[in-house]
Scaffold this motif. Sequence first.
Motif, PDB file in Angstrom:
ATOM      1  N   PHE A   1       0.844  -1.191   0.000  1.00 51.58           N
ATOM      2  CA  PHE A   1       0.000   0.000   0.000  1.00 51.58           C
ATOM      3  C   PHE A   1       0.882   1.245   0.000  1.00 51.58           C
ATOM      4  CE2 PHE A   1      -2.173  -3.467   2.086  1.00 51.58           C
ATOM      5  CZ  PHE A   1      -3.446  -3.428   1.555  1.00 51.58           C
ATOM      6  N   PRO A   2       0.728   2.139  -0.992  1.00 47.69           N
ATOM      7  CA  PRO A   2       1.570   3.340  -1.048  1.00 47.69           C
ATOM      8  C   PRO A   2       1.292   4.276   0.121  1.00 47.69           C
ATOM      9  CG  PRO A   2      -0.144   3.410  -2.736  1.00 47.69           C
ATOM     10  CD  PRO A   2      -0.204   2.048  -2.125  1.00 47.69           C
ATOM     11  N   LEU A   3       2.339   4.819   0.711  1.00 47.29           N
ATOM     12  CA  LEU A   3       2.195   5.666   1.887  1.00 47.29           C
ATOM     13  C   LEU A   3       1.384   6.920   1.594  1.00 47.29           C
ATOM     14  CD1 LEU A   3       5.789   5.444   3.417  1.00 47.29           C
ATOM     15  CD2 LEU A   3       3.749   4.127   4.021  1.00 47.29           C
ATOM     16  N   ASP A   4       1.559   7.526   0.409  1.00 48.39           N
ATOM     17  CA  ASP A   4       0.828   8.755   0.118  1.00 48.39           C
ATOM     18  C   ASP A   4      -0.674   8.491  -0.003  1.00 48.39           C
ATOM     19  OD1 ASP A   4       1.138   7.286  -2.194  1.00 48.39           O
ATOM     20  OD2 ASP A   4       1.551   9.003  -3.484  1.00 48.39           O
ATOM     21  N   VAL A   5      -1.056   7.316  -0.513  1.00 49.01           N
ATOM     22  CA  VAL A   5      -2.472   6.973  -0.600  1.00 49.01           C
ATOM     23  C   VAL A   5      -3.049   6.746   0.791  1.00 49.01           C
ATOM     24  CG1 VAL A   5      -4.095   5.201  -1.381  1.00 49.01           C
ATOM     25  CG2 VAL A   5      -2.333   6.043  -2.925  1.00 49.01           C
ATOM     26  N   ILE A   6      -2.307   6.064   1.650  1.00 48.16           N
ATOM     27  CA  ILE A   6      -2.759   5.834   3.031  1.00 48.16           C
ATOM     28  C   ILE A   6      -3.010   7.160   3.734  1.00 48.16           C
ATOM     29  CG2 ILE A   6      -2.066   4.933   5.279  1.00 48.16           C
ATOM     30  CD1 ILE A   6      -0.489   2.776   3.810  1.00 48.16           C
ATOM     31  N   ASP A   7      -2.060   8.081   3.616  1.00 50.90           N
ATOM     32  CA  ASP A   7      -2.194   9.373   4.293  1.00 50.90           C
ATOM     33  C   ASP A   7      -3.359  10.177   3.720  1.00 50.90           C
ATOM     34  OD1 ASP A   7      -0.005   8.710   5.829  1.00 50.90           O
ATOM     35  OD2 ASP A   7       1.422   9.723   4.508  1.00 50.90           O
TER      36      ASP A   7
ATOM     37  N   VAL B   1       8.881  -0.692   2.178  1.00 40.28           N
ATOM     38  CA  VAL B   1       9.838  -0.859   1.091  1.00 40.28           C
ATOM     39  C   VAL B   1       9.420   0.061  -0.050  1.00 40.28           C
ATOM     40  CG1 VAL B   1      10.882  -2.462  -0.538  1.00 40.28           C
ATOM     41  CG2 VAL B   1      10.216  -3.280   1.726  1.00 40.28           C
ATOM     42  N   ASP B   2      10.319   0.943  -0.452  1.00 41.52           N
ATOM     43  CA  ASP B   2      10.054   1.860  -1.568  1.00 41.52           C
ATOM     44  C   ASP B   2       8.753   2.629  -1.367  1.00 41.52           C
ATOM     45  OD1 ASP B   2      12.379   0.989  -2.827  1.00 41.52           O
ATOM     46  OD2 ASP B   2      11.348  -0.605  -3.910  1.00 41.52           O
ATOM     47  N   ASP B   3       8.587   3.221  -0.174  1.00 46.62           N
ATOM     48  CA  ASP B   3       7.429   4.059   0.145  1.00 46.62           C
ATOM     49  C   ASP B   3       6.106   3.307   0.060  1.00 46.62           C
ATOM     50  OD1 ASP B   3       8.937   6.361   0.683  1.00 46.62           O
ATOM     51  OD2 ASP B   3       9.041   6.873  -1.438  1.00 46.62           O
TER      52      ASP B   3
ATOM     53  N   ILE C   1       3.839   0.224   2.335  1.00 45.85           N
ATOM     54  CA  ILE C   1       3.736  -0.696   3.459  1.00 45.85           C
ATOM     55  C   ILE C   1       3.372  -2.075   2.917  1.00 45.85           C
ATOM     56  CG2 ILE C   1       2.337  -1.352   5.466  1.00 45.85           C
ATOM     57  CD1 ILE C   1       2.190   1.485   6.299  1.00 45.85           C
ATOM     58  N   HIS C   2       4.171  -3.048   3.275  1.00 47.65           N
ATOM     59  CA  HIS C   2       3.899  -4.427   2.893  1.00 47.65           C
ATOM     60  C   HIS C   2       3.539  -5.211   4.147  1.00 47.65           C
ATOM     61  CE1 HIS C   2       5.461  -4.295  -1.313  1.00 47.65           C
ATOM     62  NE2 HIS C   2       6.112  -3.252  -0.827  1.00 47.65           N
ATOM     63  N   ILE C   3       2.332  -5.769   4.165  1.00 47.74           N
ATOM     64  CA  ILE C   3       1.906  -6.604   5.279  1.00 47.74           C
ATOM     65  C   ILE C   3       2.489  -7.994   5.059  1.00 47.74           C
ATOM     66  CG2 ILE C   3      -0.052  -7.462   6.601  1.00 47.74           C
ATOM     67  CD1 ILE C   3       0.250  -4.397   6.590  1.00 47.74           C
ATOM     68  N   ARG C   4       3.254  -8.475   6.022  1.00 50.88           N
ATOM     69  CA  ARG C   4       3.996  -9.729   5.845  1.00 50.88           C
ATOM     70  C   ARG C   4       3.350 -10.930   6.507  1.00 50.88           C
ATOM     71  NH1 ARG C   4       6.498  -8.387   1.418  1.00 50.88           N
ATOM     72  NH2 ARG C   4       8.228  -6.924   1.649  1.00 50.88           N
ATOM     73  N   GLY C   5       2.220 -10.743   7.153  1.00 52.81           N
ATOM     74  CA  GLY C   5       1.542 -11.892   7.748  1.00 52.81           C
ATOM     75  C   GLY C   5       1.343 -11.731   9.238  1.00 52.81           C
ATOM     76  N   ARG C   6       0.590 -12.648   9.804  1.00 54.93           N
ATOM     77  CA  ARG C   6       0.277 -12.610  11.222  1.00 54.93           C
ATOM     78  C   ARG C   6       1.473 -13.049  12.064  1.00 54.93           C
ATOM     79  NH1 ARG C   6      -3.765  -9.846  12.925  1.00 54.93           N
ATOM     80  NH2 ARG C   6      -4.034 -11.270  14.686  1.00 54.93           N
TER      81      ARG C   6
END
Length: 208
Positions: A59-65, A100-102, A104-109
């Motif tokens: 998920f791109p950080l600028d979109v999240i914000d 990674v590269d601006d 957020i990567h969710i890596r699992g529980r």
Amino acid sequence: MSPRASKLPLRQITLGGENCDGKILSALSARYPTARITTIYASTELGVVFSSSDQKPGFPLDVIDAQNSSLAYKIEEGMFWVKAPGQRVFISTGDMAEIVDDRIHIRGRLDNTANIGGTKIRIEDIETVVREHEDVADCQILIKPNPIAGMILSLSVLGRAPVRDCDALKNALRHWCKTRLPPEARPAIINIVSNLDGNAAGKLSRAK
């Protein structure tokens, strides 16, 4: 992803609840070229937190914000924490993440992490590597107790096409894992199956 569903004129595909890697996104885009594909991140406490429709992993950080400017988030020791408006403290989502590269990567529980030989292994990372094999449609890693090693990894594989030689595919996957994963992350058991265990929500079962 059944053959019948591939003929439906879908306009919107929404993914959530499980990690979504590039292979899944590419497969969906190829099968439904006119559909808008959206990946969401949600939690039980907050509902849908943010989403992305650019068909890339993470998920791109600028979109999240932009989507939720009042949401605070942080990553500490690999854990993803969020704080909604009105909350005084951050809440652990129970998910592991990294930037990674601006994006957020969710890596699992966190509870999907196995301790193999003193090394922490994220089982979703192994599944991602296995899915990259051209003959694999999907796969599932289970953590099994073992009286000698403590824990071992068991891999179930769903073939992309009907598998005529299970032993040949198992050997190919052992070589694939050997060249791409450290020894402690290589599955001790490989099974070729006709379906994968899942729950009512469509998530892969993680029961031991």
